[in-house]
Design a protein around this motif. Sequence first.
Motif, PDB file in Angstrom:
ATOM      1  N   LEU A 156      78.968 -40.635  -3.459  1.00  0.00           N
ATOM      2  CA  LEU A 156      79.482 -40.082  -2.210  1.00  0.00           C
ATOM      3  C   LEU A 156      78.585 -38.996  -1.633  1.00  0.00           C
ATOM      4  O   LEU A 156      78.472 -38.852  -0.411  1.00  0.00           O
ATOM      5  CB  LEU A 156      80.891 -39.517  -2.431  1.00  0.00           C
ATOM      6  N   PHE A 157      77.936 -38.217  -2.517  1.00  0.00           N
ATOM      7  CA  PHE A 157      77.095 -37.127  -2.045  1.00  0.00           C
ATOM      8  C   PHE A 157      75.608 -37.452  -2.144  1.00  0.00           C
ATOM      9  O   PHE A 157      74.773 -36.590  -1.926  1.00  0.00           O
ATOM     10  CB  PHE A 157      77.401 -35.843  -2.822  1.00  0.00           C
ATOM     11  N   ASP A 158      75.294 -38.712  -2.492  1.00  0.00           N
ATOM     12  CA  ASP A 158      73.898 -39.147  -2.549  1.00  0.00           C
ATOM     13  C   ASP A 158      73.059 -38.157  -3.368  1.00  0.00           C
ATOM     14  O   ASP A 158      72.059 -37.616  -2.898  1.00  0.00           O
ATOM     15  CB  ASP A 158      73.334 -39.283  -1.135  1.00  0.00           C
ATOM     16  N   LEU A 159      73.458 -37.918  -4.595  1.00  0.00           N
ATOM     17  CA  LEU A 159      72.828 -36.890  -5.418  1.00  0.00           C
ATOM     18  C   LEU A 159      71.381 -37.236  -5.745  1.00  0.00           C
ATOM     19  O   LEU A 159      71.057 -38.377  -6.085  1.00  0.00           O
ATOM     20  CB  LEU A 159      73.606 -36.704  -6.722  1.00  0.00           C
ATOM     21  N   THR A 276      73.905 -41.623 -15.961  1.00  0.00           N
ATOM     22  CA  THR A 276      72.498 -41.853 -15.603  1.00  0.00           C
ATOM     23  C   THR A 276      71.974 -43.197 -16.104  1.00  0.00           C
ATOM     24  O   THR A 276      70.935 -43.660 -15.625  1.00  0.00           O
ATOM     25  CB  THR A 276      71.586 -40.735 -16.137  1.00  0.00           C
ATOM     26  N   TRP A 277      72.670 -43.818 -17.035  1.00  0.00           N
ATOM     27  CA  TRP A 277      72.235 -45.142 -17.475  1.00  0.00           C
ATOM     28  C   TRP A 277      72.757 -46.237 -16.565  1.00  0.00           C
ATOM     29  O   TRP A 277      72.365 -47.392 -16.671  1.00  0.00           O
ATOM     30  CB  TRP A 277      72.650 -45.387 -18.920  1.00  0.00           C
ATOM     31  N   VAL A 278      73.650 -45.866 -15.629  1.00  0.00           N
ATOM     32  CA  VAL A 278      74.096 -46.797 -14.586  1.00  0.00           C
ATOM     33  C   VAL A 278      73.437 -46.455 -13.259  1.00  0.00           C
ATOM     34  O   VAL A 278      72.968 -47.319 -12.532  1.00  0.00           O
ATOM     35  CB  VAL A 278      75.638 -46.755 -14.448  1.00  0.00           C
ATOM     36  N   TYR A 279      73.410 -45.154 -12.937  1.00  0.00           N
ATOM     37  CA  TYR A 279      72.723 -44.666 -11.748  1.00  0.00           C
ATOM     38  C   TYR A 279      71.581 -43.759 -12.206  1.00  0.00           C
ATOM     39  O   TYR A 279      71.770 -42.563 -12.411  1.00  0.00           O
ATOM     40  CB  TYR A 279      73.665 -43.849 -10.856  1.00  0.00           C
ATOM     41  N   PRO A 280      70.379 -44.304 -12.410  1.00  0.00           N
ATOM     42  CA  PRO A 280      69.255 -43.469 -12.860  1.00  0.00           C
ATOM     43  C   PRO A 280      69.014 -42.315 -11.899  1.00  0.00           C
ATOM     44  O   PRO A 280      69.133 -42.481 -10.682  1.00  0.00           O
ATOM     45  CB  PRO A 280      68.072 -44.456 -12.856  1.00  0.00           C
ATOM     46  N   PRO A 281      68.695 -41.125 -12.418  1.00  0.00           N
ATOM     47  CA  PRO A 281      68.438 -39.965 -11.546  1.00  0.00           C
ATOM     48  C   PRO A 281      67.307 -40.263 -10.575  1.00  0.00           C
ATOM     49  O   PRO A 281      66.275 -40.813 -10.960  1.00  0.00           O
ATOM     50  CB  PRO A 281      68.048 -38.860 -12.535  1.00  0.00           C
ATOM     51  N   ARG A 282      67.503 -39.888  -9.316  1.00  0.00           N
ATOM     52  CA  ARG A 282      66.517 -40.160  -8.279  1.00  0.00           C
ATOM     53  C   ARG A 282      65.931 -38.854  -7.769  1.00  0.00           C
ATOM     54  O   ARG A 282      66.636 -37.857  -7.620  1.00  0.00           O
ATOM     55  CB  ARG A 282      67.166 -40.921  -7.117  1.00  0.00           C
TER      56      ARG A 282
END
Length: 299
Positions: A156-159, A276-282
Motif C-alpha cells: 500500500l505504501f510502495d516501500l 522479504t522472501w515474498v516481496y524482495p526489498p527494493r
Amino acid sequence: MIARPALTSVEARIDAFANRLLRSAPATGARARLVEFTVFVLKQAWACVFGATFLAVVVAAKLWYPDDAALARNDALTIAAVVIQVVMVAGRLETLRELRVVVLFHVVGTVMELFKTDVGSWMYAADGVLRIGGVPLYSGFMYAAVGSYMVRVYRLFDLRFSRYPRRWLTAIVAAAIYANFFTHHWIVDLRWVLVAAVVVLWGRTTMRFRFFRGTFRMPLLLAFAGVAVFIWLAENIATYAGAWLYPSQVGGWHPVDASKLSSWFLLMIVSVVLVTWVYPPREPDPVALSAADKQIAVP
C-alpha cells in the motif's frame, strides 16, 4: 524503474477516493497537514484490517458471547477468523501472494504457541474442540494478522529501502531470534545480544514510502519499534478480552509488562524477513533520492 506492486480492485477505488480527498485540501497550512495525517492513519488502519477486525471480534465475544452457548467461545473465534480470512481473499482485500505469507505466519506462530503453552509461558481457556493440545486454532490467526499487516503495508505504501542488508544475513538473525524464543527456557536468554545484532544489521537502513504529494523517509529501526508498540497495545486489549492470559494475570487482569516490547520487537524482525522472501526489498527510484525528499524522522 521498478513498478509499484498492484493494488487490488477494492484498494484501487479506495486509493482513488483518498487522492481526491487530498487534492481537494489546501496545499499548505494546518488543514492540509491534518487531512494528510488523517488519510495516512486511515491507510495504516486499512493495512491492518485483518488484525483489527479479529481483535474487534475477540472483544465482542468477551462482552456478549453467552457462556452457555452450544458452540464454545474458542471454536466461535476460530470460525470467525477463518471467515474473515475467506472474505479478505474473496473480496480482493488480500492477494493470493500475500495469503502465502499469512499461512506461513500461521504455521510459525502455532508451533511457537504449542511450545509456549506447554512450558507455561501463557495459557488459553480449555473450552472447544478446534484446538491442538492446549492451543485453540484461532491463536495462529493472531500471528497471521501480523503477517497480513506487514505484506499489505509493504504494497500500500510502495516501500523502498536504502542500504538494506543482505537477505542471507537477515535470515540468519531471524532464525537465531526464533530459536531463542525456545532455547531461552534452558540456556541463557540472548535477546539483548540479538537486539544488538538487529541494530548493527539494520542500523543504516532507511525506509522510504510513497504518500500523495511526496516520498517520505524514516529509519527502519524506528518503524520496527513503532509497530512493536502497537502490537503490544493490541496484546493488552486481547488479554483483557481473555484471548489468552499470562500466569500473572490469572488472579486478575493487569497491563502486560513493558518488557514484552523487546519480544515483539524481535518478532517483528522474523516477520520482516519472512515478508522479504515474498516481496524482495527494493531500492528507491532515483527521484526518491532527490533533494525533494521529505524527512519525517531523524536518521
